[in-house]
Design an enzyme around this catalytic site. Structure first.
Site, mmCIF file in Angstrom:
data_model
loop_
_atom_site.group_PDB
_atom_site.id
_atom_site.type_symbol
_atom_site.label_atom_id
_atom_site.label_comp_id
_atom_site.label_asym_id
_atom_site.label_seq_id
_atom_site.Cartn_x
_atom_site.Cartn_y
_atom_site.Cartn_z
ATOM 1 N N SER A 18 42.877 36.324 45.904
ATOM 2 C CA SER A 18 42.536 34.907 45.780
ATOM 3 C C SER A 18 43.368 34.232 44.691
ATOM 4 O O SER A 18 43.859 33.106 44.872
ATOM 5 C CB SER A 18 41.049 34.744 45.456
ATOM 6 O OG SER A 18 40.242 35.174 46.513
ATOM 7 N N ARG A 22 46.621 31.237 44.838
ATOM 8 C CA ARG A 22 46.558 29.998 44.064
ATOM 9 C C ARG A 22 47.691 29.917 43.056
ATOM 10 O O ARG A 22 48.206 28.823 42.774
ATOM 11 C CB ARG A 22 45.191 29.902 43.377
ATOM 12 C CG ARG A 22 44.042 29.628 44.359
ATOM 13 C CD ARG A 22 42.693 30.012 43.761
ATOM 14 N NE ARG A 22 41.551 29.587 44.557
ATOM 15 C CZ ARG A 22 41.079 30.232 45.622
ATOM 16 N NH1 ARG A 22 41.672 31.363 46.027
ATOM 17 N NH2 ARG A 22 40.028 29.775 46.274
ATOM 18 N N GLY A 90 43.375 33.414 56.156
ATOM 19 C CA GLY A 90 42.513 32.248 56.235
ATOM 20 C C GLY A 90 42.519 31.452 54.944
ATOM 21 O O GLY A 90 42.447 30.216 54.959
ATOM 22 N N SER A 163 31.209 27.379 49.811
ATOM 23 C CA SER A 163 32.505 27.901 50.249
ATOM 24 C C SER A 163 33.567 27.530 49.224
ATOM 25 O O SER A 163 33.890 26.352 49.051
ATOM 26 C CB SER A 163 32.898 27.337 51.620
ATOM 27 O OG SER A 163 34.247 27.665 51.926
ATOM 28 N N GLN A 165 36.680 28.197 49.506
ATOM 29 C CA GLN A 165 37.875 27.741 50.209
ATOM 30 C C GLN A 165 37.795 26.250 50.529
ATOM 31 O O GLN A 165 38.776 25.516 50.360
ATOM 32 C CB GLN A 165 38.084 28.556 51.485
ATOM 33 C CG GLN A 165 38.474 29.998 51.223
ATOM 34 C CD GLN A 165 38.740 30.781 52.494
ATOM 35 O OE1 GLN A 165 38.677 30.248 53.594
ATOM 36 N NE2 GLN A 165 39.027 32.053 52.346
ATOM 37 N N ASP A 311 32.887 38.691 50.056
ATOM 38 C CA ASP A 311 33.961 39.518 50.611
ATOM 39 C C ASP A 311 33.682 41.016 50.478
ATOM 40 O O ASP A 311 34.381 41.837 51.080
ATOM 41 C CB ASP A 311 35.294 39.205 49.923
ATOM 42 C CG ASP A 311 35.895 37.902 50.406
ATOM 43 O OD1 ASP A 311 35.560 37.472 51.521
ATOM 44 O OD2 ASP A 311 36.695 37.306 49.662
ATOM 45 N N ARG A 387 38.847 44.800 55.486
ATOM 46 C CA ARG A 387 37.711 45.224 54.660
ATOM 47 C C ARG A 387 36.766 46.146 55.439
ATOM 48 O O ARG A 387 36.179 47.072 54.864
ATOM 49 C CB ARG A 387 36.978 44.007 54.107
ATOM 50 C CG ARG A 387 37.873 43.126 53.243
ATOM 51 C CD ARG A 387 37.114 42.262 52.289
ATOM 52 N NE ARG A 387 37.977 41.239 51.699
ATOM 53 C CZ ARG A 387 38.813 41.433 50.693
ATOM 54 N NH1 ARG A 387 38.922 42.644 50.164
ATOM 55 N NH2 ARG A 387 39.556 40.445 50.221
#
Length: 434
Positions: A18, A22, A90, A163, A165, A311, A387
């Site tokens: 993640s 970014r 995603g 969320s 995201q 996750d 995963r």
């Protein structure tokens, strides 16, 4: 996987996925050079990096996790010559939808078969409230066709479902919007975007579950160190918890308070987990995590921990299968729309191993027991979900026979070298490439 074994040793799992996404996104639109260490060299993060090269950003690396990005500023991105392929990521697609909504050129975002099935209206609808023009398929899926708009406007948006995201996508669009953009969450989600914007010198205002920024600012290049990914560490945390004789030390793992659900849930189940040498790296809290074997018990997973471990649930389901008694998860409908329907896929796989697993619309009920083998029932199908594959790999530590996992090549998207590291740690795993 052949049955048995224990996990021992100390090591650092790859960098946080993640945060790696970014870091590249913000470094690209910053002014000046950003040097990143600990970057995840997995397929998903590399897809994000490749996109910005197509947009005219000069990027050196990655080389051993080191990346140097020469930012082009907020308005320096160049129109791509073709559609941008994000593979299986995603996170890339949803966040970039927000970042590209405010650009002055058209962009089309595509992905692989799995990504093209995942819902995108959750980001396109709030972005439309800001004036973004983003077309999807009739089902609300990719490809996303983003058409330039004269000017985005700030929005005060309340997320209907927690969320990170969606929150991040709206905030990234807010960088290019007139006025103030605010997002209010129904529950706390990972705050990597907010932390990183601050690291790049952009002003963020936070109050409780509400975060705001004002468009039209600038970001400045910096030095970033990306901590080890707690989502990757989670598999070894579960493996060590369920396998007698295990004792592992996972180095420099990110323990962002919006990501520590895996620690809290496993501890509630009776896991022996110690956080050592807490410190800050790259604006993120980290620690070395020691995990030793301990008998687990089933629990009702607290709803407030769900967004903090969203996750990690495939791994948590394996822990539940090895625990004494019943584990119940609710409030996790988000798992239905990940790289696979993780509730259904994990329930099916656990059933093949002889575990009583009852899928529910927003969760699952698991009765702990003896994990069996897939020799009689056939191989477990990971449905291309990295995963799920890694979770069932750890199940081999407690299985009574061999476990075969198929359709698991996507492990490389988040954890390159997983099979090798797992084998060196004590898991009886053999990787067969076809």
């Amino acid at each position: 996987m052949t049955p048995g074994g224990a996990l021992t040793g100390r090591w650092r799992v790859p960098g946080d996925k993640s945060i790696s996404h970014r870091a590249i996104m913000l470094a690209a639109i910053a002014e000046g050079e950003t040097r990143i260490s600990g970057f995840l060299e997995g397929a998903d993060a590399l897809a994000t990096l490749a996109v910005f090269r197509q947009l005219g950003v000069n990027i050196d690396g990655p080389d051993g996790g080191l990346v140097r990005v020469r930012g082009v500023g907020m308005r320096g991105l160049q129109a791509p010559a073709e559609a941008l392929d994000l593979g299986n990521s995603g996170t890339s697609m949803r966040l970039l939808a927000g970042l590209f909504a405010g650009q002055t050129f058209p962009v089309t975002l595509t992905g692989d078969v799995s990504l093209s099935r995942r819902p995108m209206r959750r980001v396109t609808e709030p972005l439309a409230l800001m004036g973004a023009q983003i077309a999807t398929t009739a089902d609300g899926t990719a490809p996303l066709v983003i058409t330039p708009t004269a000017q985005l406007k700030g929005v005060d948006y309340a997320l209907p479902v927690a969320s990170a995201q969606v929150k991040s996508s709206v905030l990234l669009a807010g960088l290019y919007a007139n006025g103030e953009t605010c997002v209010t969450e129904p529950a706390r989600t990972r705050d990597h975007t907010e932390r990183m914007l601050t690291t790049f010198g952009y002003s963020i205002r936070r109050q409780g579950l509400r975060v705001c920024l004002t468009g039209g600012g600038r970001l400045s290049g910096c030095r970033l160190t990306i901590p080890a990914d707690i989502s990757s560490a989670a598999f070894f945390m579960v493996g060590a918890s369920i396998a007698p004789g295990s004792d592992v030390l996972l180095e420099e793992v990110g323990i962002n308070p919006t990501r520590v659900g895996i620690v809290n849930i496993l501890r509630a189940m009776g896991a022996d987990i110690e956080l050592i040498d807490r410190r800050t790296v790259g604006g993120e809290p980290v620690a070395d995590i020691r995990v030793c074997y301990a008998p687990l018990k089933g629990i009702q997973i607290p709803v407030d921990q769900v967004p903090l471990a969203i996750d990690e649930f495939p791994a948590i389901f394996i822990a539940a299968a090895c625990a004494e008694g019943e584990t119940i998860l609710t409030g996790a409908a988000e798992l239905r729309v990940k790289e696979s329907d993780r509730i259904a896929v994990m329930a099916n796989g656990l059933a093949q191993l002889g575990i009583d697993a009852e899928p529910r619309p927003d969760g699952i009920r698991i009765i702990g027991g003896q994990l069996g083998s897939t020799a009689a029932t056939g191989a477990i199908d990971a449905h291309g979900d990295h995963r799920v594959a890694m979770a069932f790999a750890m199940a081999g530590l407690r299985a009574s026979g061999i476990i075969e996992i198929h359709d698991c090549a996507n492990v490389e998207t988040s954890f390159p070298g997983f099979a090798t590291l797992a084998a060196n740690s004590g898991l009886n795993i053999v990787e067969q490439r076809v």
